[in-house]
Design an enzyme around this catalytic site. Sequence first.
Site, mmCIF file in Angstrom:
data_model
loop_
_atom_site.group_PDB
_atom_site.id
_atom_site.type_symbol
_atom_site.label_atom_id
_atom_site.label_comp_id
_atom_site.label_asym_id
_atom_site.label_seq_id
_atom_site.Cartn_x
_atom_site.Cartn_y
_atom_site.Cartn_z
ATOM 1 C CG ASN A 163 10.600 7.896 4.948
ATOM 2 O OD1 ASN A 163 11.816 7.736 4.996
ATOM 3 N ND2 ASN A 163 9.746 6.892 4.959
ATOM 4 C CG ASP B 78 0.044 8.331 1.008
ATOM 5 O OD1 ASP B 78 0.578 8.823 2.018
ATOM 6 O OD2 ASP B 78 -0.910 7.524 1.084
HETATM 7 P P1 ITT Z 1 5.583 10.898 4.567
HETATM 8 O O1 ITT Z 1 4.084 10.741 4.683
HETATM 9 O O2 ITT Z 1 6.115 12.075 5.309
HETATM 10 O O3 ITT Z 1 6.077 10.827 3.146
HETATM 11 P P2 ITT Z 1 5.789 8.225 5.737
HETATM 12 O O4 ITT Z 1 6.983 7.320 5.911
HETATM 13 O O5 ITT Z 1 4.840 8.366 6.908
HETATM 14 O O6 ITT Z 1 6.336 9.654 5.280
HETATM 15 P P3 ITT Z 1 3.541 7.256 4.206
HETATM 16 O O7 ITT Z 1 2.536 8.176 4.823
HETATM 17 O O8 ITT Z 1 3.515 7.062 2.721
HETATM 18 O O9 ITT Z 1 5.036 7.731 4.489
HETATM 19 O O10 ITT Z 1 3.445 5.887 4.994
HETATM 20 C C1 ITT Z 1 3.855 4.740 4.428
HETATM 21 C C2 ITT Z 1 4.014 3.619 5.416
HETATM 22 O O11 ITT Z 1 4.366 2.504 4.617
HETATM 23 C C3 ITT Z 1 5.156 3.858 6.399
HETATM 24 O O12 ITT Z 1 4.999 3.069 7.546
HETATM 25 C C4 ITT Z 1 6.347 3.388 5.578
HETATM 26 O O13 ITT Z 1 7.435 2.965 6.389
HETATM 27 C C5 ITT Z 1 5.740 2.228 4.782
HETATM 28 N N1 ITT Z 1 6.401 2.162 3.460
HETATM 29 C C6 ITT Z 1 6.284 3.040 2.422
HETATM 30 N N2 ITT Z 1 7.102 2.704 1.415
HETATM 31 C C7 ITT Z 1 7.759 1.602 1.817
HETATM 32 C C8 ITT Z 1 8.755 0.802 1.234
HETATM 33 O O14 ITT Z 1 9.274 1.061 0.052
HETATM 34 N N3 ITT Z 1 9.193 -0.247 1.936
HETATM 35 C C9 ITT Z 1 8.706 -0.534 3.151
HETATM 36 N N4 ITT Z 1 7.777 0.174 3.792
HETATM 37 C C10 ITT Z 1 7.308 1.250 3.125
#
Ligand code: ITT
Length: 201
Positions: A12, A72
């Site tokens: 991300n 995460d």
């Molecule tokens: P990685 O696992 O590759 O790091 P990811 O975006 O899938 O990337 P996560 O598994 O941590 O990350 O999933 C987190 C979910 O929550 C995902 O849908 C994100 O868009 C959301 N999320 C995480 N941090 C956020 C933030 O600061 N603001 C809004 N949404 C967030």
Amino acid sequence: MDKINILIGSTNPKKKIEITNITKDLNIQFTLLEELNNAPEILEDGKTFKDNAVKKATAFAKWNGSLTLADDSGLEVKSLNNRPGVYSARYAGEGATDEMRIKKLLAEMAAFSAEDRKARFKCAIALANPEGLLFVVEAKCDGIITAEPRGKNGFGYDPIFAFPEYGKTFAELTPETKNMISHRAKALLLFKEKLKESLLF
Ligand code: ITT
């Protein structure tokens, strides 16, 4: 002093921008998985954000032979028994977009009153080297799920997560403001303390 190189075990790019900005007082050069070739996919099957952060950090550190940070994070809605939680990324199925996830959550919560719209973002950040886990930290940020998306900044669920103290969604805040108050900002503050204790700095 030379810069410390840390791999971010994430696909991300928005996370990399936030992590880089929040830690800009440190001498760290971050690389994202997408800048490397053939990174493995790690199944995020932990029961908690901490489990998944540790799994991602240790696996990518071993694979790349480098110091690796993994974040995460996700959204817990109180009246949905803390769903979507660790399933936040997969809430609307594999391959769904942020817009699809937001639409699904707003539809599921359409009949909820203001009282029932309490939510929190959680963020776990782990640091590992090829030998294993160095440490993991966790933080949260409380807010309210809005009735409609508002704002264009940030990513993920930001357009529907209102921060009551400012009366704005995270997507309506400037990146500088989000990066002072968010779950990720608070987790990275703890991360910086642990880094200093670990004598890496
Ligand atoms: P990685 O696992 O590759 O790091 P990811 O975006 O899938 O990337 P996560 O598994 O941590 O990350 O999933 C987190 C979910 O929550 C995902 O849908 C994100 O868009 C959301 N999320 C995480 N941090 C956020 C933030 O600061 N603001 C809004 N949404 C967030």
